[in-house]
Write a protein that holds these residues in place. Structure first.
Motif, PDB file in Angstrom:
ATOM      1  N   LYS A  37       0.805  -1.221   0.000  1.00 15.53           N
ATOM      2  CA  LYS A  37       0.000   0.000   0.000  1.00 15.53           C
ATOM      3  C   LYS A  37       0.843   1.279   0.000  1.00 15.53           C
ATOM      4  CE  LYS A  37      -4.168  -1.904   2.063  1.00 15.53           C
ATOM      5  NZ  LYS A  37      -4.827  -2.109   0.794  1.00 15.53           N
ATOM      6  N   LYS A  38       2.109   1.145   0.137  1.00 16.14           N
ATOM      7  CA  LYS A  38       2.927   2.355   0.280  1.00 16.14           C
ATOM      8  C   LYS A  38       4.122   2.339  -0.666  1.00 16.14           C
ATOM      9  CE  LYS A  38       4.326  -0.013   4.450  1.00 16.14           C
ATOM     10  NZ  LYS A  38       4.778   0.030   5.820  1.00 16.14           N
ATOM     11  N   ALA A  39       5.319   2.555  -0.127  1.00 20.03           N
ATOM     12  CA  ALA A  39       6.491   2.718  -0.973  1.00 20.03           C
ATOM     13  C   ALA A  39       6.974   1.370  -1.510  1.00 20.03           C
ATOM     14  CB  ALA A  39       7.612   3.379  -0.173  1.00 20.03           C
ATOM     15  N   PRO A  40       7.510   1.356  -2.720  1.00 22.15           N
ATOM     16  CA  PRO A  40       8.123   0.127  -3.234  1.00 22.15           C
ATOM     17  C   PRO A  40       9.280  -0.320  -2.337  1.00 22.15           C
ATOM     18  CG  PRO A  40       7.850   1.745  -4.998  1.00 22.15           C
ATOM     19  CD  PRO A  40       7.561   2.443  -3.708  1.00 22.15           C
ATOM     20  N   THR A  41       9.385  -1.621  -2.139  1.00 15.58           N
ATOM     21  CA  THR A  41      10.516  -2.165  -1.397  1.00 15.58           C
ATOM     22  C   THR A  41      11.303  -3.086  -2.316  1.00 15.58           C
ATOM     23  OG1 THR A  41       9.103  -3.918  -0.546  1.00 15.58           O
ATOM     24  CG2 THR A  41       9.448  -2.021   0.867  1.00 15.58           C
ATOM     25  N   PHE A  42      12.602  -3.054  -2.143  1.00 14.61           N
ATOM     26  CA  PHE A  42      13.523  -3.730  -3.036  1.00 14.61           C
ATOM     27  C   PHE A  42      13.454  -5.252  -2.876  1.00 14.61           C
ATOM     28  CE2 PHE A  42      17.300  -4.419  -5.393  1.00 14.61           C
ATOM     29  CZ  PHE A  42      18.131  -5.257  -4.679  1.00 14.61           C
ATOM     30  N   LEU A  43      13.482  -5.965  -4.008  1.00 11.47           N
ATOM     31  CA  LEU A  43      13.525  -7.427  -3.983  1.00 11.47           C
ATOM     32  C   LEU A  43      14.878  -7.946  -4.483  1.00 11.47           C
ATOM     33  CD1 LEU A  43       9.998  -8.340  -5.428  1.00 11.47           C
ATOM     34  CD2 LEU A  43      10.750  -8.494  -3.042  1.00 11.47           C
ATOM     35  N   PHE A  44      15.185  -7.641  -5.742  1.00 11.37           N
ATOM     36  CA  PHE A  44      16.383  -8.192  -6.366  1.00 11.37           C
ATOM     37  C   PHE A  44      17.071  -7.166  -7.241  1.00 11.37           C
ATOM     38  CE2 PHE A  44      15.721 -12.488  -5.148  1.00 11.37           C
ATOM     39  CZ  PHE A  44      14.395 -12.829  -5.373  1.00 11.37           C
ATOM     40  N   MET A  45      18.380  -7.337  -7.359  1.00 11.56           N
ATOM     41  CA  MET A  45      19.145  -6.626  -8.374  1.00 11.56           C
ATOM     42  C   MET A  45      19.880  -7.665  -9.210  1.00 11.56           C
ATOM     43  SD  MET A  45      22.180  -3.841  -8.051  1.00 11.56           S
ATOM     44  CE  MET A  45      23.399  -4.978  -7.426  1.00 11.56           C
ATOM     45  N   LEU A  46      19.763  -7.552 -10.523  1.00 11.16           N
ATOM     46  CA  LEU A  46      20.376  -8.505 -11.439  1.00 11.16           C
ATOM     47  C   LEU A  46      21.305  -7.747 -12.368  1.00 11.16           C
ATOM     48  CD1 LEU A  46      16.944 -10.060 -12.166  1.00 11.16           C
ATOM     49  CD2 LEU A  46      18.756 -11.333 -11.056  1.00 11.16           C
ATOM     50  N   THR A  47      22.522  -8.233 -12.472  1.00 13.55           N
ATOM     51  CA  THR A  47      23.475  -7.592 -13.377  1.00 13.55           C
ATOM     52  C   THR A  47      24.053  -8.565 -14.389  1.00 13.55           C
ATOM     53  OG1 THR A  47      25.243  -7.997 -11.785  1.00 13.55           O
ATOM     54  CG2 THR A  47      24.160  -5.857 -11.686  1.00 13.55           C
ATOM     55  N   SER A  48      24.022  -9.848 -14.105  1.00 11.94           N
ATOM     56  CA  SER A  48      24.647 -10.832 -14.989  1.00 11.94           C
ATOM     57  C   SER A  48      23.611 -11.776 -15.544  1.00 11.94           C
ATOM     58  CB  SER A  48      25.689 -11.640 -14.218  1.00 11.94           C
ATOM     59  OG  SER A  48      26.669 -10.795 -13.679  1.00 11.94           O
ATOM     60  N   SER A  49      23.781 -12.157 -16.794  1.00 11.38           N
ATOM     61  CA  SER A  49      22.852 -13.088 -17.426  1.00 11.38           C
ATOM     62  C   SER A  49      22.968 -14.460 -16.812  1.00 11.38           C
ATOM     63  CB  SER A  49      23.183 -13.213 -18.919  1.00 11.38           C
ATOM     64  OG  SER A  49      22.506 -12.267 -19.660  1.00 11.38           O
ATOM     65  N   GLY A  50      21.831 -15.119 -16.709  1.00 13.29           N
ATOM     66  CA  GLY A  50      21.814 -16.548 -16.407  1.00 13.29           C
ATOM     67  C   GLY A  50      22.051 -16.920 -14.962  1.00 13.29           C
ATOM     68  N   ILE A  51      22.268 -15.943 -14.096  1.00 12.17           N
ATOM     69  CA  ILE A  51      22.505 -16.273 -12.683  1.00 12.17           C
ATOM     70  C   ILE A  51      21.229 -15.980 -11.918  1.00 12.17           C
ATOM     71  CG2 ILE A  51      23.837 -15.720 -10.623  1.00 12.17           C
ATOM     72  CD1 ILE A  51      26.129 -14.953 -12.516  1.00 12.17           C
ATOM     73  N   GLU A  52      20.653 -17.041 -11.337  1.00 11.08           N
ATOM     74  CA  GLU A  52      19.390 -16.878 -10.640  1.00 11.08           C
ATOM     75  C   GLU A  52      19.636 -16.313  -9.241  1.00 11.08           C
ATOM     76  OE1 GLU A  52      17.248 -20.390  -9.176  1.00 11.08           O
ATOM     77  OE2 GLU A  52      15.508 -19.653 -10.281  1.00 11.08           O
ATOM     78  N   LYS A  53      18.787 -15.360  -8.892  1.00 11.08           N
ATOM     79  CA  LYS A  53      18.794 -14.861  -7.522  1.00 11.08           C
ATOM     80  C   LYS A  53      17.563 -15.422  -6.824  1.00 11.08           C
ATOM     81  CE  LYS A  53      22.040 -11.417  -7.599  1.00 11.08           C
ATOM     82  NZ  LYS A  53      22.346 -10.120  -7.012  1.00 11.08           N
ATOM     83  N   LYS A  54      17.740 -15.857  -5.566  1.00 13.76           N
ATOM     84  CA  LYS A  54      16.626 -16.452  -4.840  1.00 13.76           C
ATOM     85  C   LYS A  54      16.497 -15.819  -3.469  1.00 13.76           C
ATOM     86  CE  LYS A  54      15.032 -20.500  -4.997  1.00 13.76           C
ATOM     87  NZ  LYS A  54      14.631 -21.909  -5.059  1.00 13.76           N
ATOM     88  N   SER A  55      15.232 -15.694  -3.069  1.00  8.58           N
ATOM     89  CA  SER A  55      14.954 -15.275  -1.708  1.00  8.58           C
ATOM     90  C   SER A  55      13.662 -15.958  -1.295  1.00  8.58           C
ATOM     91  CB  SER A  55      14.805 -13.756  -1.623  1.00  8.58           C
ATOM     92  OG  SER A  55      14.438 -13.353  -0.331  1.00  8.58           O
ATOM     93  N   GLY A  56      13.802 -17.050  -0.550  1.00  9.36           N
ATOM     94  CA  GLY A  56      12.614 -17.804  -0.147  1.00  9.36           C
ATOM     95  C   GLY A  56      11.885 -18.357  -1.349  1.00  9.36           C
ATOM     96  N   ARG A  57      10.618 -17.985  -1.482  1.00 12.42           N
ATOM     97  CA  ARG A  57       9.807 -18.501  -2.603  1.00 12.42           C
ATOM     98  C   ARG A  57       9.944 -17.673  -3.862  1.00 12.42           C
ATOM     99  NH1 ARG A  57       5.219 -17.269  -1.752  1.00 12.42           N
ATOM    100  NH2 ARG A  57       5.448 -15.968   0.083  1.00 12.42           N
ATOM    101  N   LEU A  58      10.708 -16.600  -3.793  1.00 11.83           N
ATOM    102  CA  LEU A  58      10.879 -15.719  -4.953  1.00 11.83           C
ATOM    103  C   LEU A  58      12.223 -15.979  -5.606  1.00 11.83           C
ATOM    104  CD1 LEU A  58       8.665 -14.195  -3.230  1.00 11.83           C
ATOM    105  CD2 LEU A  58       9.613 -12.104  -4.184  1.00 11.83           C
ATOM    106  N   SER A  59      12.241 -15.925  -6.917  1.00 17.51           N
ATOM    107  CA  SER A  59      13.496 -16.045  -7.648  1.00 17.51           C
ATOM    108  C   SER A  59      13.401 -15.213  -8.911  1.00 17.51           C
ATOM    109  CB  SER A  59      13.814 -17.505  -7.985  1.00 17.51           C
ATOM    110  OG  SER A  59      12.828 -18.026  -8.851  1.00 17.51           O
TER     111      SER A  59
END
Lengths: 113, 109
Positions: free
Chosen positions: B40-62
């Motif tokens: 309901k308010k400000a966006p909060t950061f999830l992921f930053m991606l800079t390189s191809s093909g490298i998966e970032k994961k955080s719990g159920r999110l990737s």
């Protein structure tokens, strides 16, 4: 924790008024941004600043101006508010020329009547 | 002009479903792709991606980035009602971000 604070959560102004939206960050970030967010249009960049007393136009600067007299404070000014400037305004800050995330304030919902 | 396009614009699923959100970008001097979650308010950061093909994961999110095809996806598995939000992606260059319109995700019990 980084804190970006916007001076008002809700604001109602009359058409033609001069409106100031203030934003302060406490992490010594060089970059500061003002966006407006409208349904279906996402976040659109109004103005940004990479340093004190410096400003650059974003994608929709018409009808707005900004001021950055101190590093921690970035003000958005609506010189003569109009009804089409009714929107959610979000301020953000980030480290200089970096690729890291921006930190957002809680937003100011401005209604111009 | 830099451009970021997200799809779908909105999505309604039931708890436990898996969702994939898409983000394509055309950003001059591209440096990174960022994903945010906005409730309901400000966006909060999830992921930053800079390189191809490298998966970032955080719990159920990737999330993963394809710099050749200029797109990124955000996956959420076993969705919960608390995942209901607007998900924003942004392409950055030298500190300035261009945002997409967002995907509004609604997770029903």
């Amino acid at each position: 924790d980084v804190k970006v604070t916007q001076s008002s959560r809700y604001l109602v102004k009359r058409t033609g008024e001069k409106v100031f939206l203030e934003c302060v960050q406490d992490m010594d970030h060089e970059n500061m941004f003002w966006y407006r967010q409208d349904p279906g249009l996402g976040l659109r960049l109004i103005y940004f600043s990479y340093d004190v007393k410096m400003k650059e136009k974003g994608d929709i600067p018409e009808g707005y101006s900004v001021s950055r007299e101190k590093k921690e404070r970035f003000s958005l000014i609506l010189e003569s508010a109009s009804t089409n400037q009714t929107s959610m305004y979000l301020c953000a800050s980030s480290f200089a020329r970096s690729i890291t995330e921006a930190f957002f304030g809680q937003g100011t919902r401005l209604t111009v009547v | 002009e830099d451009k970021v396009v997200q799809s779908p614009l909105s999505l309604v699923v039931h708890e436990g479903d898996t969702v994939t959100l898409n983000c394509s970008y055309e950003v001059t001097n591209f440096r990174s792709l960022l994903w945010y979650k906005q409730e309901k308010k400000a966006p909060t950061f999830l992921f930053m991606l800079t390189s191809s093909g490298i998966e970032k994961k955080s719990g159920r999110l990737s999330s993963i980035l394809d710099k050749k095809e200029l797109f990124s996806i955000l996956n959420i598995t076993a969705t919960q009602t608390g995942d209901s939000a607007i998900y924003l992606c942004a392409g950055t260059n030298a500190g300035k971000s261009t945002f997409g319109d967002g995907t509004t995700l609604t997770v029903k019990p």
